[in-house]
Design a protein around this motif. Structure first.
Motif, PDB file in Angstrom:
ATOM      1  N   ARG A  35       1.906 -20.122   5.812  1.00  0.00           N
ATOM      2  CA  ARG A  35       3.274 -20.225   5.772  1.00  0.00           C
ATOM      3  C   ARG A  35       3.763 -21.049   4.730  1.00  0.00           C
ATOM      4  O   ARG A  35       3.381 -22.219   4.546  1.00  0.00           O
ATOM      5  N   GLY A  36       4.700 -20.374   3.863  1.00  0.00           N
ATOM      6  CA  GLY A  36       5.440 -21.152   2.631  1.00  0.00           C
ATOM      7  C   GLY A  36       4.271 -21.558   1.701  1.00  0.00           C
ATOM      8  O   GLY A  36       4.722 -22.376   0.586  1.00  0.00           O
ATOM      9  N   HIS A  37       3.062 -20.912   1.756  1.00  0.00           N
ATOM     10  CA  HIS A  37       1.895 -21.228   0.815  1.00  0.00           C
ATOM     11  C   HIS A  37       1.531 -20.159  -0.197  1.00  0.00           C
ATOM     12  O   HIS A  37       1.833 -20.091  -1.213  1.00  0.00           O
ATOM     13  N   GLY A  38       0.866 -19.220   0.758  1.00  0.00           N
ATOM     14  CA  GLY A  38       0.282 -18.071  -0.133  1.00  0.00           C
ATOM     15  C   GLY A  38      -0.139 -17.114   0.832  1.00  0.00           C
ATOM     16  O   GLY A  38      -0.500 -17.301   1.786  1.00  0.00           O
ATOM     17  N   LEU A  39      -0.967 -16.173  -0.078  1.00  0.00           N
ATOM     18  CA  LEU A  39      -2.042 -15.114   0.448  1.00  0.00           C
ATOM     19  C   LEU A  39      -3.528 -15.566   0.162  1.00  0.00           C
ATOM     20  O   LEU A  39      -3.803 -15.920  -0.790  1.00  0.00           O
ATOM     21  N   TYR A  40      -4.370 -15.348   1.246  1.00  0.00           N
ATOM     22  CA  TYR A  40      -5.757 -15.332   0.900  1.00  0.00           C
ATOM     23  C   TYR A  40      -6.166 -13.722   1.030  1.00  0.00           C
ATOM     24  O   TYR A  40      -6.090 -13.182   2.504  1.00  0.00           O
ATOM     25  N   ALA A  41      -6.624 -13.047   0.190  1.00  0.00           N
ATOM     26  CA  ALA A  41      -7.136 -11.677   0.324  1.00  0.00           C
ATOM     27  C   ALA A  41      -8.700 -11.745   0.066  1.00  0.00           C
ATOM     28  O   ALA A  41      -9.185 -12.268  -0.622  1.00  0.00           O
ATOM     29  N   LEU A  42      -9.203 -10.771   1.068  1.00  0.00           N
ATOM     30  CA  LEU A  42     -10.679 -10.705   0.897  1.00  0.00           C
ATOM     31  C   LEU A  42     -11.089  -9.333   0.711  1.00  0.00           C
ATOM     32  O   LEU A  42     -10.179  -8.383   1.165  1.00  0.00           O
ATOM     33  N   GLY A  43     -12.297  -8.916   0.412  1.00  0.00           N
ATOM     34  CA  GLY A  43     -12.821  -7.709   0.219  1.00  0.00           C
ATOM     35  C   GLY A  43     -14.312  -7.798  -0.011  1.00  0.00           C
ATOM     36  O   GLY A  43     -14.901  -8.830  -0.108  1.00  0.00           O
ATOM     37  N   THR A  44     -15.056  -6.851  -0.044  1.00  0.00           N
ATOM     38  CA  THR A  44     -16.364  -6.628   0.018  1.00  0.00           C
ATOM     39  C   THR A  44     -17.116  -6.863  -1.258  1.00  0.00           C
ATOM     40  O   THR A  44     -18.136  -7.479  -1.621  1.00  0.00           O
ATOM     41  N   ASN A  45     -16.217  -6.983  -2.194  1.00  0.00           N
ATOM     42  CA  ASN A  45     -16.461  -7.277  -3.789  1.00  0.00           C
ATOM     43  C   ASN A  45     -15.154  -7.599  -4.490  1.00  0.00           C
ATOM     44  O   ASN A  45     -14.006  -7.459  -4.009  1.00  0.00           O
ATOM     45  N   ILE A  46     -14.950  -8.010  -5.864  1.00  0.00           N
ATOM     46  CA  ILE A  46     -13.817  -8.440  -6.373  1.00  0.00           C
ATOM     47  C   ILE A  46     -12.664  -7.227  -6.551  1.00  0.00           C
ATOM     48  O   ILE A  46     -11.597  -7.354  -6.707  1.00  0.00           O
ATOM     49  N   ASN A  47     -13.452  -6.129  -6.913  1.00  0.00           N
ATOM     50  CA  ASN A  47     -12.683  -4.863  -7.186  1.00  0.00           C
ATOM     51  C   ASN A  47     -11.680  -4.535  -5.992  1.00  0.00           C
ATOM     52  O   ASN A  47     -10.656  -4.394  -5.859  1.00  0.00           O
ATOM     53  N   GLU A  48     -12.484  -4.511  -4.711  1.00  0.00           N
ATOM     54  CA  GLU A  48     -11.813  -4.387  -3.610  1.00  0.00           C
ATOM     55  C   GLU A  48     -10.666  -5.368  -3.334  1.00  0.00           C
ATOM     56  O   GLU A  48      -9.516  -5.141  -2.810  1.00  0.00           O
ATOM     57  N   THR A  49     -11.002  -6.497  -3.608  1.00  0.00           N
ATOM     58  CA  THR A  49     -10.068  -7.952  -3.015  1.00  0.00           C
ATOM     59  C   THR A  49      -8.771  -7.644  -3.972  1.00  0.00           C
ATOM     60  O   THR A  49      -7.702  -7.906  -3.744  1.00  0.00           O
ATOM     61  N   ARG A  50      -8.954  -7.327  -5.405  1.00  0.00           N
ATOM     62  CA  ARG A  50      -7.915  -7.080  -6.356  1.00  0.00           C
ATOM     63  C   ARG A  50      -7.145  -6.011  -5.784  1.00  0.00           C
ATOM     64  O   ARG A  50      -5.781  -5.982  -5.942  1.00  0.00           O
ATOM     65  N   ARG A  51      -7.665  -4.664  -5.317  1.00  0.00           N
ATOM     66  CA  ARG A  51      -6.931  -3.921  -4.854  1.00  0.00           C
ATOM     67  C   ARG A  51      -6.039  -4.147  -3.567  1.00  0.00           C
ATOM     68  O   ARG A  51      -4.784  -3.929  -3.547  1.00  0.00           O
ATOM     69  N   HIS A  52      -6.781  -4.995  -2.719  1.00  0.00           N
ATOM     70  CA  HIS A  52      -5.958  -5.302  -1.594  1.00  0.00           C
ATOM     71  C   HIS A  52      -4.813  -6.208  -2.122  1.00  0.00           C
ATOM     72  O   HIS A  52      -3.690  -6.377  -1.233  1.00  0.00           O
ATOM     73  N   ILE A  53      -4.935  -7.321  -2.588  1.00  0.00           N
ATOM     74  CA  ILE A  53      -3.877  -8.047  -3.324  1.00  0.00           C
ATOM     75  C   ILE A  53      -2.665  -7.139  -3.878  1.00  0.00           C
ATOM     76  O   ILE A  53      -1.283  -7.533  -3.585  1.00  0.00           O
ATOM     77  N   GLU A  54      -3.062  -6.203  -4.873  1.00  0.00           N
ATOM     78  CA  GLU A  54      -2.110  -5.568  -5.326  1.00  0.00           C
ATOM     79  C   GLU A  54      -1.513  -4.672  -4.475  1.00  0.00           C
ATOM     80  O   GLU A  54       0.105  -4.549  -4.540  1.00  0.00           O
ATOM     81  N   GLY A  55      -1.936  -4.078  -3.453  1.00  0.00           N
ATOM     82  CA  GLY A  55      -1.380  -3.132  -2.585  1.00  0.00           C
ATOM     83  C   GLY A  55      -0.582  -4.098  -1.627  1.00  0.00           C
ATOM     84  O   GLY A  55       0.368  -3.610  -1.319  1.00  0.00           O
TER      85      GLY A  55
END
Length: 204
Positions: free
Chosen positions: A166-186
């Motif tokens: 809260r008031g800070h930001g997002l922690y996105a995770l995925g099985t690899n960097i490409n999936e994590t980048r996709r999760h962030i963008e989505g």
């Protein structure tokens, strides 16, 4: 993934994320699981201008194996997420306006998103009618305590794609960097849509 490849992947991700405006100033921190443990960004660096010298190599318990500088205090939360979700290969922490504002606007401990086609950008989501639930935790400068709260929540409600602080930001995770980048963008698209929806509803 070896440490050199991990650093190269995070340098490229940092350029992309910075260009999107999701890591202002020296905000955010990135990590990737490697053969020996983890590679994580050192504290205090502009994530859009990272070099191989701006990373630390850690073992599976978070002990520093090599690298200059110090890890962000938030490294403990990265390590906790890897432990809780063993399939995780990459964690990217960002500070976008949309994620930060929505995490404060939503007063409950979960942000629910439903009805958007972009939900299908998240692994395991096959339909816009499948709700996306992102847990929200109150910000805490005691990262060990925050990590324990995340662990307690995970026991009852398994974390999959991300958490919000809260008031800070997002922690996105995925099985690899490409999936994590996709999760962030989505997720960032979904967050922006939700902010616009809230603003439009407020002026009806």
């Amino acid at each position: 993934m070896n440490s050199d490849a991990a650093k190269s992947a995070l340098i490229e991700a940092g350029k992309w994320i910075s260009h999107k405006g999701w890591v202002p100033a020296t905000g955010g921190n990135f990590s990737i699981k490697t053969h020996n443990g983890f590679v994580v960004t050192a504290s205090g660096h502009d994530k859009g201008c990272l070099s191989p010298q701006d990373f630390l190599e850690l073992d599976n318990k978070g002990n520093i194996l090599s690298g200059q500088g110090k890890p962000s205090a938030e490294t403990a939360l990265h390590l906790k997420l890897y432990h809780l979700v063993p399939s995780t290969g990459c964690v990217l922490h960002t500070h976008s306006v949309a994620a930060t504002v929505l995490s404060r606007f939503e007063k409950s401990d979960v942000l629910q998103i439903n009805g958007y086609e972009m939900q299908k950008s998240l692994s395991g989501i096959a339909c816009h009618h499948t709700p996306v639930s992102i847990a929200i935790f109150d910000n805490d400068q005691n990262i060990e305590r925050l990590a324990q709260q995340v662990a307690q929540y995970h026991q009852l409600h398994p974390i999959t794609h991300a958490v919000l602080i809260r008031g800070h930001g997002l922690y996105a995770l995925g099985t690899n960097i490409n999936e994590t980048r996709r999760h962030i963008e989505g997720l960032e698209f979904l967050f922006a849509c939700e902010l616009e929806r809230i603003k439009l509803e407020s002026i009806k």
